[in-house]
Design an enzyme around this catalytic site. Structure first.
Site, short mmCIF file in Angstrom:
data_model
loop_
_atom_site.label_atom_id
_atom_site.label_comp_id
_atom_site.label_asym_id
_atom_site.label_seq_id
_atom_site.Cartn_x
_atom_site.Cartn_y
_atom_site.Cartn_z
CB SER A 166 -0.95 -0.04 1.20
OG SER A 166 -1.94 0.94 1.09
CG ASP A 217 -7.48 -3.80 -2.88
OD1 ASP A 217 -8.21 -2.81 -3.12
OD2 ASP A 217 -6.26 -3.71 -2.65
CG HIS A 244 -5.82 -2.14 0.62
ND1 HIS A 244 -5.23 -2.15 -0.64
CD2 HIS A 244 -5.07 -1.29 1.38
CE1 HIS A 244 -4.19 -1.34 -0.63
NE2 HIS A 244 -4.07 -0.81 0.58
#
Length: 269
Positions: A166, A217, A244
């Site tokens: 991320s 996600d 995610h």
């Protein structure tokens, strides 16, 4: 007589204190002047070996690198099936997402799993997270690239596999694009920043890459997957039923896929 005796005792204590200060001063001065990557044992994690039992005790240690900013890190050294430390063939550098820190990889068991399978694990608190202070010096992309380089050079990382979920893509993607030859492997987990590069950029990179994302996600996971599959030497680990932060939803499947990828890289060394 008692007064004289007390004076002699006090004098003796003062001489002893002076002697101790003289003996300790060089080490104190050295600690303050030289960069330190010392780490202390803070706990033991029980983890099953790759084929099941026996249970191994893996030490998770901590340290801090000086610089702007100072960088806090956790380390797990590789052990064999008897729990004895061994030299690693690969060193996993773990970054983290916006809601997490290096402690995430300790609590999830990732660092222990890596160490139990013969890999050194080094997890960093990125600046502004955990125990690493923020710094104005990291405004530019090049400075973020330099930070990753400083971390690896300071800790003697020579066979790095970089794992980046991320938000940490702000650091890892530019580093990957500029210094991919320094990496033995790359494990992006739905990172930000993949849209900033063209197909030509991706096709030039030969570093083995494990693209990880959660099936649920549909934002960063799907987007990064679409861009990263342009890399010529990639594998995909899609975690079904995961969001995610897919490694949090499916840690067992994530660890299995990660170790399988590293074992394959190790065979090519």
């Amino acid at each position: 007589m008692n007064f004289l005796r007390n004076r002699l005792v006090m004098l003796g204590l003062m001489l002893l204190a002076t002697l101790l200060l003289y003996l300790l001063l060089p080490s104190i001065r050295q600690d303050n002047m030289e960069p330190s990557n010392e780490a202390r044992t803070i706990g033991l994690v029980g983890v099953a070996g790759p084929a099941g039992p026996p249970i191994l005790n893996v030490s998770i240690r901590t340290g801090q690198l000086p610089g702007d900013p100072p960088l806090f890190f956790r380390e797990a050294l590789p052990v064999d099936r008897e729990g004895q430390q061994i030299l690693p063939k690969l060193q996993m550098v773990l970054l983290h997402g916006q809601a997490f820190t290096s402690k995430t990889w300790e609590e999830l068991g990732t660092m222990a799993v890596l160490a139990a399978n013969g890999y050194q694990a080094l997890a960093m608190d990125l600046p502004g997270y955990g125990k690493s202070p923020d710094s104005e010096a990291l405004k530019t992309e090049q400075n973020r690239v330099d930070l990753i380089s400083r971390f690896m050079e300071s800790l003697g990382v020579r066979a790095a596999v970089l794992l980046s979920p991320s938000m940490s893509g702000h650091y890892s993607i530019p580093f990957f694009m500029k210094n991919s030859a320094q990496l033995r492997g790359y494990v992006p987990i739905a990172p930000v920043g993949t849209r900033s590069y063209s197909a030509q950029h991706y096709k030039k990179i030969q570093t083995p890459t494990l693209i990880v994302f959660g099936a649920l996600d549909t934002n960063l996971g799907a987007q990064s997957h679409k861009n990263l599959i342009q890399l010529p030497n990639h594998e995909v680990l899609k975690l079904e039923g995961a969001r995610h932060a897919c490694y949090m939803d499916k840690p067992h499947e994530f660890h299995q896929g990660l170790i399988k990828f590293l074992d394959k890289l190790k065979q090519d060394i």
